[in-house]
Design a protein around this motif. Structure first.
Motif, short mmCIF file in Angstrom:
data_model
loop_
_atom_site.label_atom_id
_atom_site.label_comp_id
_atom_site.label_asym_id
_atom_site.label_seq_id
_atom_site.Cartn_x
_atom_site.Cartn_y
_atom_site.Cartn_z
N GLU A 1 0.83 -1.21 0.00
CA GLU A 1 0.00 0.00 0.00
C GLU A 1 0.86 1.26 0.00
OE1 GLU A 1 -3.72 2.05 2.48
OE2 GLU A 1 -2.68 0.31 3.30
N THR A 2 1.95 1.23 0.76
CA THR A 2 2.85 2.38 0.83
C THR A 2 3.40 2.75 -0.54
OG1 THR A 2 3.49 1.92 3.12
CG2 THR A 2 5.02 3.23 1.80
N ASN B 1 0.53 3.83 -3.10
CA ASN B 1 0.11 5.22 -2.89
C ASN B 1 1.15 6.19 -3.43
OD1 ASN B 1 -2.33 4.64 -1.65
ND2 ASN B 1 -1.47 4.63 0.42
N ALA B 2 2.42 5.91 -3.16
CA ALA B 2 3.48 6.81 -3.61
C ALA B 2 3.50 6.91 -5.14
CB ALA B 2 4.84 6.31 -3.10
N ILE C 1 0.70 9.14 -6.50
CA ILE C 1 0.79 10.60 -6.33
C ILE C 1 2.02 11.19 -7.03
CG2 ILE C 1 -0.52 10.55 -4.19
CD1 ILE C 1 2.04 10.91 -2.64
N LYS D 1 2.51 7.06 5.27
CA LYS D 1 1.25 7.80 5.21
C LYS D 1 1.18 8.63 3.92
CE LYS D 1 0.58 8.15 10.18
NZ LYS D 1 1.70 8.07 11.05
N LYS D 2 0.07 8.49 3.21
CA LYS D 2 -0.09 9.19 1.93
C LYS D 2 0.03 10.70 2.10
CE LYS D 2 -3.01 9.21 -2.20
NZ LYS D 2 -4.24 8.66 -2.82
N GLN E 1 3.62 11.55 2.39
CA GLN E 1 4.27 11.37 1.09
C GLN E 1 4.01 12.59 0.20
OE1 GLN E 1 2.72 7.71 -0.49
NE2 GLN E 1 3.97 6.42 0.84
N GLN E 2 2.77 13.07 0.22
CA GLN E 2 2.42 14.25 -0.58
C GLN E 2 3.16 15.48 -0.07
OE1 GLN E 2 -1.84 13.80 0.05
NE2 GLN E 2 -2.16 13.36 -2.12
#
Length: 273
Positions: free
Chosen positions: A32-33, A36-37, A40, A232-233, A236-237
């Motif tokens: 998932e990590t 998500n990365a 984005i 955490k998304k 990351q953003q």
């Protein structure tokens, strides 16, 4: 999508200057990590056999739908895998776990004193055979690099070291610049130990950014490759949103004055196995 700069390594291979590190990201979290990365905008993922998450990292990469040539994937050979034959086997195992046809950057994880010259010989073979696009080292200080250079045929193109405003290995960095070796920062946020430092808090307020963003921007403006980790998304953003402002000369001077020789990880000279 994003404005991540791309740096050209000494061998002509291009690497996104900002990527995602996955040290201490559990196998349960890794898929998932990384997914998500990639969604984005990250295109550079840094893992290692020691992290025990290559399989999940590889699955996220393969299932992302992003063309392989648009991604940059790094992994590393661990200490007990070092030596010529062991390294070649370890590489095949990493490649199999990742499920990728090739690795963009393969690194010696730590300078195990009596093994790294033979380990480097294996990396040179992988490079020559086209199994990897680039080879490098991690946690090598100036004296380790000088020893390596005595027998190396191919120069490392990257040295990934612990680097943040509280720890700047000036002699190692200077030597790498002389040799055309790019510096890549691991633990660029000092494992969040220094985010309440008054200098970081002051500059964060000045630029309407977080202390973490100030630290990442310091790496970018010092021309380092940087791989902050976050599962955490939203973080990351945030770590990606560092290309819409600049630190001025006085800001950089204040950050440079934070240097105190403080490590959050192991000292490279204390690694024996």
């Amino acid at each position: 999508m994003n404005d991540i700069p791309v740096k050209e390594l000494a061998n002509g291979v291009k690497i996104p200057q900002l990527g995602l590190g996955v040290y201490k990201v559990s196998s349960e979290q890794a898929y998932e990590t990384v997914s998500n990365a990639l969604k984005i905008g990250y295109r550079h993922i840094d893992t290692a056999s020691y992290y025990q998450n290559e399989e999940e990292v590889g699955r996220a990469i393969r299932e992302s739908g992003i063309p392989r040539e648009e991604l940059f994937v790094t992994t590393k050979v661990w200490n007990d895998e070092q030596g010529y034959d062991r390294t070649l086997r370890a590489f095949e195992q990493s490649k199999e776990r990742l499920g990728l046809d090739y690795i963009d950057l393969y690194l010696i994880h730590w300078p195990v004193t009596d093994r790294f010259p033979e380990t480097w010989r294996a990396l040179e073979k992988l490079d020559t055979d086209g199994e990897v696009r680039a080879v490098g080292v991690s946690n090598f200080l100036k004296h380790h690099l000088k020893t390596l250079m005595e027998t190396a045929i191919i120069k490392p193109v990257v040295n990934q070291i612990e680097l943040h405003p509280k720890l700047v290995e000036k002699s190692t960095i200077a030597y790498c610049k002389e040799q055309g070796i790019e510096i890549e920062s691991w633990s660029p946020l000092g494992r969040a130990k220094y985010l309440d430092d008054p200098v970081l808090v002051e500059l964060a307020s000045k630029h309407d950014k977080s202390p973490a963003q100030i630290m990442i921007r310091w790496h970018i403006q010092n021309d380092y490759i940087v791989i902050p980790k976050s599962t955490k998304k939203v973080r990351q953003q945030e770590n990606l949103a560092v290309f819409d402002f600049s630190l001025d000369k006085k800001d950089l001077e204040k950050l440079n004055q934070m240097e105190a020789g403080e490590r959050v990880g192991s000292h490279p000279d204390h690694i024996t196995r």
